[in-house]
Design a protein around this motif. Structure first.
Motif, mmCIF file in Angstrom:
data_model
loop_
_atom_site.group_PDB
_atom_site.id
_atom_site.type_symbol
_atom_site.label_atom_id
_atom_site.label_comp_id
_atom_site.label_asym_id
_atom_site.label_seq_id
_atom_site.Cartn_x
_atom_site.Cartn_y
_atom_site.Cartn_z
ATOM 1 N N LEU A 1 -4.896 0.864 -6.152
ATOM 2 C CA LEU A 1 -5.467 1.128 -4.829
ATOM 3 C C LEU A 1 -5.940 2.567 -4.667
ATOM 4 N N VAL B 1 -5.093 -7.731 -3.978
ATOM 5 C CA VAL B 1 -4.290 -6.553 -4.326
ATOM 6 C C VAL B 1 -3.189 -6.917 -5.323
ATOM 7 N N THR C 1 0.809 -1.223 0.000
ATOM 8 C CA THR C 1 0.000 0.000 0.000
ATOM 9 C C THR C 1 0.844 1.276 0.000
ATOM 10 N N TRP D 1 -5.567 0.371 5.835
ATOM 11 C CA TRP D 1 -4.629 1.046 4.941
ATOM 12 C C TRP D 1 -5.411 1.874 3.924
ATOM 13 N N GLY D 2 -4.932 3.092 3.661
ATOM 14 C CA GLY D 2 -5.514 3.911 2.619
ATOM 15 C C GLY D 2 -6.789 4.610 3.034
#
Length: 211
Positions: A158, A189, A144, A172-173
């Motif tokens: 992503l 992913v 990520t 995450w993100g």
């Protein structure tokens, strides 16, 4: 996470893969994996590539394929798979402690491969063999980031996505939510869309569309 720790985890995972491969029947060695077009046998050959193929040999093979990395890796995997299964297992154990730093990805490249490829083998065979959950979290920490190699995560895959590991209480993100086990998140992913049934959330269609 320092390099020594990543190398140690990679060694541990190579030994897990060797144990898994050793347990398989002859029929299972020829079974398909989640890597399109690759059998277990060919994927086992690919796992040996970082330790057995130096930069010079890789470069010459790439030249023959006019710089096509995918074709280069496929040819090397075919070549390295052309040995008895017991020999492949023995070589994987023999070289499990090798510290390989591929250009661009460094120690995280081989580490990522041990995590993902173990499940590439085990999932289609209905086997539970897996790396520790902490390894999936560490891998997602890398996948990520902006530093991740395009070969692992395509650019912008992503973008606008927030990932939540339901078995690790990590996120995450930011953006549309996708949640599920850390292993499932990492597999999707990295392009394993067949694993998407393990995931949920409004961001899942977008994530799959970008895979």
């Amino acid at each position: 996470m320092d390099d020594d720790d990543i190398f140690a985890r990679t060694t541990h995972n190579r030994m897990l893969i060797a144990d898994l491969l050793e347990s398989l029947s002859a029929e299972q060695w020829d079974a398909p994996t989640l890597c399109a077009g690759w059998s277990v046998r060919r994927l086992a050959g690919h796992l040996l590539q970082p330790m057995l193929v130096g930069f010079g040999r890789f470069f010459l093979t790439a030249v023959r394929h006019r710089g096509n990395t995918e074709a280069t890796v496929d040819q090397l995997a075919r070549m390295l798979a052309d040995r008895p299964p017991a020999e492949s297992v023995s070589l994987l154990r023999q070289h499990a402690h090798d510290r390989v730093r591929p250009p661009r990805v460094g120690p995280m490249g081989p580490f990522a491969e041990t995590c993902v490829h173990l499940r590439d083998i085990a999932r289609p065979l209905g086997l539970e063999a897996d790396v520790p959950r902490a390894d999936w979290v560490t891998l997602l920490d890398y996948l990520t980031t902006r530093e991740v190699a395009p070969a692992l995560v395509a650019p912008r895959r992503l973008e606008g996505i927030a990932l939540t590991a339901t078995d690790a209480a990590r996120r995450w993100g930011s953006g549309l939510e996708v949640w599920g086990p850390a292993e499932g998140l990492a597999m999707v992913v990295t392009g394993r869309t067949s694993v998407a049934s393990d995931l949920n959330g409004p961001g899942l269609p977008r994530l799959l569309a970008m895979s």
